[in-house]
Design a protein around this motif. Structure first.
Motif, short mmCIF file in Angstrom:
data_model
loop_
_atom_site.label_atom_id
_atom_site.label_comp_id
_atom_site.label_asym_id
_atom_site.label_seq_id
_atom_site.Cartn_x
_atom_site.Cartn_y
_atom_site.Cartn_z
N GLY A 58 -40.98 -59.14 34.44
CA GLY A 58 -42.14 -59.88 35.23
C GLY A 58 -41.54 -60.74 36.65
N ALA A 59 -40.34 -60.17 37.00
CA ALA A 59 -39.55 -60.88 38.18
C ALA A 59 -40.23 -60.73 39.45
CB ALA A 59 -38.17 -60.29 38.32
N ALA A 60 -40.37 -61.58 40.28
CA ALA A 60 -40.82 -61.27 41.69
C ALA A 60 -39.48 -60.63 42.44
CB ALA A 60 -41.16 -62.43 42.26
N MET A 61 -39.88 -59.54 43.24
CA MET A 61 -38.74 -59.13 44.28
C MET A 61 -38.52 -59.66 45.40
SD MET A 61 -37.18 -56.52 42.89
CE MET A 61 -37.47 -55.62 41.05
N ILE A 62 -37.37 -60.05 45.81
CA ILE A 62 -37.04 -60.62 47.05
C ILE A 62 -36.94 -59.54 48.02
CG2 ILE A 62 -35.56 -62.22 48.30
CD1 ILE A 62 -34.70 -63.05 45.45
N PRO A 63 -37.41 -59.16 49.25
CA PRO A 63 -37.25 -57.83 49.93
C PRO A 63 -35.80 -57.69 50.47
CG PRO A 63 -38.88 -59.52 51.14
CD PRO A 63 -38.47 -60.31 49.59
N ALA A 64 -35.62 -56.81 51.06
CA ALA A 64 -34.33 -56.65 51.81
C ALA A 64 -34.61 -56.36 53.19
CB ALA A 64 -33.29 -55.45 51.26
N THR A 65 -33.67 -56.53 54.10
CA THR A 65 -33.74 -56.19 55.50
C THR A 65 -33.28 -54.55 55.81
OG1 THR A 65 -31.65 -56.77 56.14
CG2 THR A 65 -33.15 -58.52 56.32
N PRO A 66 -33.65 -54.10 56.78
CA PRO A 66 -33.16 -52.67 57.17
C PRO A 66 -31.62 -52.46 57.19
CG PRO A 66 -35.13 -53.14 58.56
CD PRO A 66 -34.52 -54.33 57.97
N GLU A 67 -30.74 -53.54 57.42
CA GLU A 67 -29.60 -53.64 57.24
C GLU A 67 -28.93 -53.79 56.10
OE1 GLU A 67 -31.32 -56.02 59.22
OE2 GLU A 67 -31.26 -54.80 60.80
N GLY A 68 -29.78 -53.88 54.89
CA GLY A 68 -29.39 -53.97 53.53
C GLY A 68 -29.01 -55.09 52.94
N MET A 69 -29.41 -56.48 53.81
CA MET A 69 -29.40 -57.75 53.42
C MET A 69 -30.57 -58.13 52.63
SD MET A 69 -26.15 -58.88 55.37
CE MET A 69 -26.63 -60.31 55.71
N VAL A 70 -30.32 -59.04 51.67
CA VAL A 70 -31.43 -60.01 51.24
C VAL A 70 -32.21 -60.79 52.38
CG1 VAL A 70 -30.36 -62.03 50.42
CG2 VAL A 70 -32.37 -61.06 49.22
N ASP A 71 -33.63 -60.66 52.28
CA ASP A 71 -34.37 -61.36 53.34
C ASP A 71 -34.53 -62.93 52.87
OD1 ASP A 71 -36.09 -62.65 54.79
OD2 ASP A 71 -37.34 -60.75 54.75
N LEU A 72 -33.20 -63.66 53.48
CA LEU A 72 -33.39 -65.20 53.30
C LEU A 72 -34.81 -65.91 53.24
CD1 LEU A 72 -29.60 -66.04 54.07
CD2 LEU A 72 -30.63 -65.92 51.88
N ALA A 73 -35.47 -65.53 54.37
CA ALA A 73 -36.59 -66.30 54.98
C ALA A 73 -37.54 -65.70 53.98
CB ALA A 73 -37.13 -65.74 56.38
N ALA A 74 -37.60 -64.75 53.46
CA ALA A 74 -38.53 -64.43 52.34
C ALA A 74 -38.21 -65.11 51.15
CB ALA A 74 -38.71 -62.83 52.05
N LEU A 75 -36.96 -65.27 50.58
CA LEU A 75 -36.49 -66.10 49.40
C LEU A 75 -37.01 -67.40 49.85
CD1 LEU A 75 -35.02 -66.65 46.98
CD2 LEU A 75 -32.84 -66.77 48.26
N GLU A 76 -36.71 -68.09 50.87
CA GLU A 76 -37.27 -69.44 51.13
C GLU A 76 -38.78 -69.88 50.61
OE1 GLU A 76 -35.75 -70.94 54.92
OE2 GLU A 76 -36.05 -73.00 54.01
N ARG A 77 -39.43 -68.77 51.34
CA ARG A 77 -40.89 -68.95 51.13
C ARG A 77 -41.35 -68.72 49.50
NH1 ARG A 77 -41.15 -65.80 55.78
NH2 ARG A 77 -41.49 -63.84 54.66
N MET A 78 -40.56 -67.71 49.10
CA MET A 78 -40.97 -67.60 47.26
C MET A 78 -40.52 -68.84 46.71
SD MET A 78 -39.50 -63.60 47.34
CE MET A 78 -40.06 -63.07 45.80
#
Ligand code: PLP
Length: 370
Positions: free
Chosen positions: A103-123
């Motif tokens: 049931g986890a929510a997925m934090i997306p990644a960028t094309p460079e292979g890093m986690v998307d911190l802006a998305a994490l902040e929103r989540m």
């Protein structure tokens, strides 16, 4: 038989000689660390020495180290032992995290292979329940190093905790649990020169982790069962050597960069996944366009060169990499990506053998396509 060129260190690393010695010594002794008599106390000393060595590798206190059967169990314990929290898991996590995170929510990644911190902040802002964020320190397929300290700051600002899977990073880069802000941190011995089947979850003092395996008071009640003492002694020795030998990775980086340059010169159309981000010095994820990863792995194996298809960390099954998919790499490119991973005893001859075999396959496939 061709000479063996082992370039699959992210799957498992060879045992360090110091590890073999520490394990042999522990195997030769009798004694349960929970027994109060002399042999029991000697076994306890071996256990606590290893605990201090593992703690030192990541700047933790020995009392924070919970020994487990490996990285998979450590990740499962972190995610399942803190029930009731909303789980936010990066899309590039290892299966041992993804599959423990129902049931986890997925934090997306960028094309460079890093986690998307802006998305994490929103989540985090949207979350009603206290969350547990799971973000690895270095990715097993691309080697890309993740902004864990920044993610932890965002998590803590919202009352969330952060679990860090440091299985691939530990022993290859400096890892400081406190500087990362990780409340929980997973380690595995066999990725850093120790034996298979032993790992640890480092649990920061105040984290209320529940045991999943019960029936004994071992590991301060956080993981029951008589400890795997020879394995743990080997893990301790590996952690200690790895901490002293981090500088070996400067030479590993030169070899990896040389491999990357030479393969790219042979195949200018070959994508190198994660090359635009900070990466572990030992990892190279490269695709041979239109040639399935399995074909490359088998052709290289025939030439004595051992590598993995991107995602085949377990069971030898080849399936499309979820990590590359999360980076937006198209299916065809993801299916042709292999992972080449080096370590402290890799040599220029290994790289020559890789370049020759991969180059020969590339030439053959181009000739047959023409
Ligand atoms: N986490 C990562 C990033 C890994 O690469 C691996 C192993 O491939 C694991 C966890 C699992 O560790 P173990 O093999 O010790 O169970």
């Amino acid at each position: 038989m061709p000479r063996a060129a082992y370039l699959d260190w992210n799957a498992t690393a060879p045992l360090r000689p110091e590890v073999v010695a520490a394990m042999a010594e522990a195997l030769a002794r009798t004694g349960n660390p929970s027994s109060v008599h002399r042999w029991g106390r000697e076994a306890r000393r071996t256990l606590e020495k290893a605990r201090a060595q593992v703690a030192a590798l990541v700047g933790a206190a020995p009392s924070e180290v919970v020994f487990t059967s490996g990285g998979t169990e450590a990740n499962g314990l972190a995610l399942r032992g803190l029930a009731g929290r909303q789980l936010l898991v990066s899309a590039i996590e290892h299966d041992s995290v993804r599959q423990a995170a129902d049931g986890a929510a997925m934090i997306p990644a960028t094309p460079e292979g890093m986690v998307d911190l802006a998305a994490l902040e929103r989540m985090l802002a949207d979350d009603k329940r206290p969350a547990l964020v799971s973000l690895m320190l270095a990715n097993n397929e691309t080697g890309v190093i993740q902004p864990v300290a920044e993610a932890a700051r965002l998590a803590h600002a919202k009352g969330a905790l952060l679990h860090c899977d440091a299985v691939q990073a530990a022993g290859k880069i400096a890892v400081d649990r406190a500087a990362l802000g990780a409340d929980l941190l997973a380690l595995s011995a066999h990725k850093l020169g120790g034996p298979q089947g032993v790992g640890a979850l480092v649990v920061a003092g105040a984290v209320p982790l529940a045991a999943l395996q019960t029936g004994g008071g071992q590991e301060r009640g956080r993981r029951a069962g008589t400890e795997n003492l020879p394995g743990i002694a080997g893990f301790g020795a590996a952690a200690s050597v790895a901490a002293e030998r981090l500088r070996d990775y400067a030479a590993v980086a030169l070899l990896r960069d040389q491999a990357e340059r030479r393969l790219a010169a042979i195949a200018p159309d070959a994508p190198i996944h994660g090359a635009q981000a900070p990466r572990l010095a030992n990892t190279l994820c490269i695709g041979m366009p239109r040639v399935p990863a399995a074909t490359q792995v088998m052709a290289l194996d025939l030439a004595g060169v051992m590598v993995s298809a991107g995602a085949a960390c377990s069971s030898g099954k080849l399936r499309r990499s979820q990590v590359l998919e999360a980076m937006g790499v198209d299916a065809a490119a993801a299916e042709s990506a292999i992972r080449i991973s080096l370590g402290w005893s890799s040599s220029a001859i290994d790289i020559d053998q890789l370049v020759e075999a991969w180059g020969a396959l590339y030439a053959r496939t181009r000739a047959s396509a023409a």
